[in-house]
Structures are given as structure tokens and as C-alpha cells.
Design a protein around this motif. Structure first.
Motif, PDB file in Angstrom:
ATOM      1  N   LYS A  28       0.837  -1.210   0.000  1.00  0.00           N
ATOM      2  CA  LYS A  28       0.000   0.000   0.000  1.00  0.00           C
ATOM      3  C   LYS A  28       0.868   1.255   0.000  1.00  0.00           C
ATOM      4  CE  LYS A  28      -4.250  -1.602   2.200  1.00  0.00           C
ATOM      5  NZ  LYS A  28      -5.117  -1.480   3.386  1.00  0.00           N
ATOM      6  N   ASN A  29       1.922   1.252   0.808  1.00  0.00           N
ATOM      7  CA  ASN A  29       2.827   2.399   0.863  1.00  0.00           C
ATOM      8  C   ASN A  29       3.546   2.588  -0.467  1.00  0.00           C
ATOM      9  OD1 ASN A  29       2.204   3.104   3.492  1.00  0.00           O
ATOM     10  ND2 ASN A  29       3.823   1.828   4.367  1.00  0.00           N
ATOM     11  N   LEU A  30       3.975   1.486  -1.086  1.00  0.00           N
ATOM     12  CA  LEU A  30       4.632   1.548  -2.380  1.00  0.00           C
ATOM     13  C   LEU A  30       3.698   2.131  -3.434  1.00  0.00           C
ATOM     14  CD1 LEU A  30       7.260   0.725  -3.881  1.00  0.00           C
ATOM     15  CD2 LEU A  30       6.140  -1.459  -4.361  1.00  0.00           C
ATOM     16  N   LEU A  31       2.453   1.675  -3.442  1.00  0.00           N
ATOM     17  CA  LEU A  31       1.463   2.196  -4.390  1.00  0.00           C
ATOM     18  C   LEU A  31       1.186   3.671  -4.139  1.00  0.00           C
ATOM     19  CD1 LEU A  31      -0.570   1.699  -6.660  1.00  0.00           C
ATOM     20  CD2 LEU A  31      -2.226   1.023  -4.906  1.00  0.00           C
ATOM     21  N   ALA A  32       1.050   4.050  -2.882  1.00  0.00           N
ATOM     22  CA  ALA A  32       0.784   5.455  -2.558  1.00  0.00           C
ATOM     23  C   ALA A  32       1.931   6.345  -3.027  1.00  0.00           C
ATOM     24  CB  ALA A  32       0.567   5.617  -1.058  1.00  0.00           C
ATOM     25  N   ASP A  33       3.162   5.901  -2.836  1.00  0.00           N
ATOM     26  CA  ASP A  33       4.322   6.680  -3.289  1.00  0.00           C
ATOM     27  C   ASP A  33       4.323   6.821  -4.806  1.00  0.00           C
ATOM     28  OD1 ASP A  33       5.210   6.992  -0.704  1.00  0.00           O
ATOM     29  OD2 ASP A  33       6.702   5.379  -0.822  1.00  0.00           O
ATOM     30  N   ARG A  34       4.060   5.715  -5.493  1.00  0.00           N
ATOM     31  CA  ARG A  34       4.063   5.739  -6.959  1.00  0.00           C
ATOM     32  C   ARG A  34       2.962   6.652  -7.489  1.00  0.00           C
ATOM     33  NH1 ARG A  34       4.953   0.225  -9.763  1.00  0.00           N
ATOM     34  NH2 ARG A  34       6.958   0.667  -8.811  1.00  0.00           N
ATOM     35  N   ASN A  38       1.061  11.716  -9.883  1.00  0.00           N
ATOM     36  CA  ASN A  38       0.205  12.893  -9.724  1.00  0.00           C
ATOM     37  C   ASN A  38       1.033  14.167  -9.863  1.00  0.00           C
ATOM     38  OD1 ASN A  38      -2.039  14.440  -9.238  1.00  0.00           O
ATOM     39  ND2 ASN A  38      -2.068  14.064  -7.031  1.00  0.00           N
ATOM     40  N   ALA A  39       2.204  14.186  -9.238  1.00  0.00           N
ATOM     41  CA  ALA A  39       3.074  15.360  -9.319  1.00  0.00           C
ATOM     42  C   ALA A  39       3.539  15.588 -10.754  1.00  0.00           C
ATOM     43  CB  ALA A  39       4.270  15.182  -8.386  1.00  0.00           C
ATOM     44  N   GLU A  40       3.878  14.497 -11.458  1.00  0.00           N
ATOM     45  CA  GLU A  40       4.313  14.636 -12.854  1.00  0.00           C
ATOM     46  C   GLU A  40       3.185  15.172 -13.736  1.00  0.00           C
ATOM     47  OE1 GLU A  40       5.976  10.998 -14.385  1.00  0.00           O
ATOM     48  OE2 GLU A  40       7.336  10.799 -12.676  1.00  0.00           O
ATOM     49  N   LEU A  41       1.985  14.678 -13.541  1.00  0.00           N
ATOM     50  CA  LEU A  41       0.848  15.150 -14.337  1.00  0.00           C
ATOM     51  C   LEU A  41       0.549  16.622 -14.071  1.00  0.00           C
ATOM     52  CD1 LEU A  41      -1.592  12.099 -14.118  1.00  0.00           C
ATOM     53  CD2 LEU A  41      -0.392  12.931 -16.147  1.00  0.00           C
ATOM     54  N   LYS A  42       0.620  17.026 -12.808  1.00  0.00           N
ATOM     55  CA  LYS A  42       0.393  18.435 -12.473  1.00  0.00           C
ATOM     56  C   LYS A  42       1.462  19.310 -13.134  1.00  0.00           C
ATOM     57  CE  LYS A  42      -2.040  18.091  -8.074  1.00  0.00           C
ATOM     58  NZ  LYS A  42      -1.983  18.381  -6.639  1.00  0.00           N
ATOM     59  N   LYS A  43       2.696  18.817 -13.147  1.00  0.00           N
ATOM     60  CA  LYS A  43       3.789  19.576 -13.757  1.00  0.00           C
ATOM     61  C   LYS A  43       3.555  19.707 -15.265  1.00  0.00           C
ATOM     62  CE  LYS A  43       8.812  19.615 -14.055  1.00  0.00           C
ATOM     63  NZ  LYS A  43      10.068  18.905 -13.709  1.00  0.00           N
TER      64      LYS A  43
END
Length: 72
Positions: free
Chosen positions: A51-57, A62-67
Motif C-alpha cells: 500500500k505504501n509503495l502504491l501510494a508513493d508511486r 500525480n506530481a508529474e501530471l500536475k507539472k
């Protein structure tokens, strides 16, 4: 037995033999040989890690798409 009664008097009141009581008790007691609990704990830890791995990915995506969209 909650009132401090002995198992002998409790099984007598229940109308069963002590032998039957101990057979029932042994049948429902978790086996110390089985690793079911250990397996469950290991699976829960693995689930938490994934779950933590998925959340990080997803956070990175999300950050890349916003950029790319100019929102960051």
C-alpha cells in the motif's frame, strides 16, 4: 466458571463429562504448530508495504501530471 467455580462443577452443571469438556476445548484451541497467525501477520505486513509503495508511486505520477499540465 466465571463465579470462581471449578471446571468439574461447571461441567456437571452443564450436563457433560470432564472428558467431553477437554475434548471440546482441545478442538477449538488454536494449534501452536500451525503458522496461521504467523502467516496472517506476515500478509498484513506485506499488504502495508505494498500500500505504501502504491501510494508513493501514485503521488509521483500525480506530481508529474500536475507539472505537465502547468498546475504545479
Amino acid at each position: 466458571m466465571a463465579g470462581g467455580a471449578t471446571s468439574k462443577s461447571a461441567v456437571g452443571q452443564a450436563g457433560i463429562s470432564e472428558q467431553t469438556y477437554y475434548q471440546w476445548k482441545r478442538a477449538v484451541a488454536p494449534s501452536s504448530d500451525s503458522g496461521d497467525l504467523r502467516d496472517l501477520v506476515a500478509l498484513e505486513e506485506e499488504n502495508k508495504r505494498l500500500k505504501n509503495l502504491l501510494a508513493d508511486r501514485l503521488s509521483k505520477e500525480n506530481a508529474e501530471l500536475k507539472k505537465k499540465l502547468g498546475l504545479a
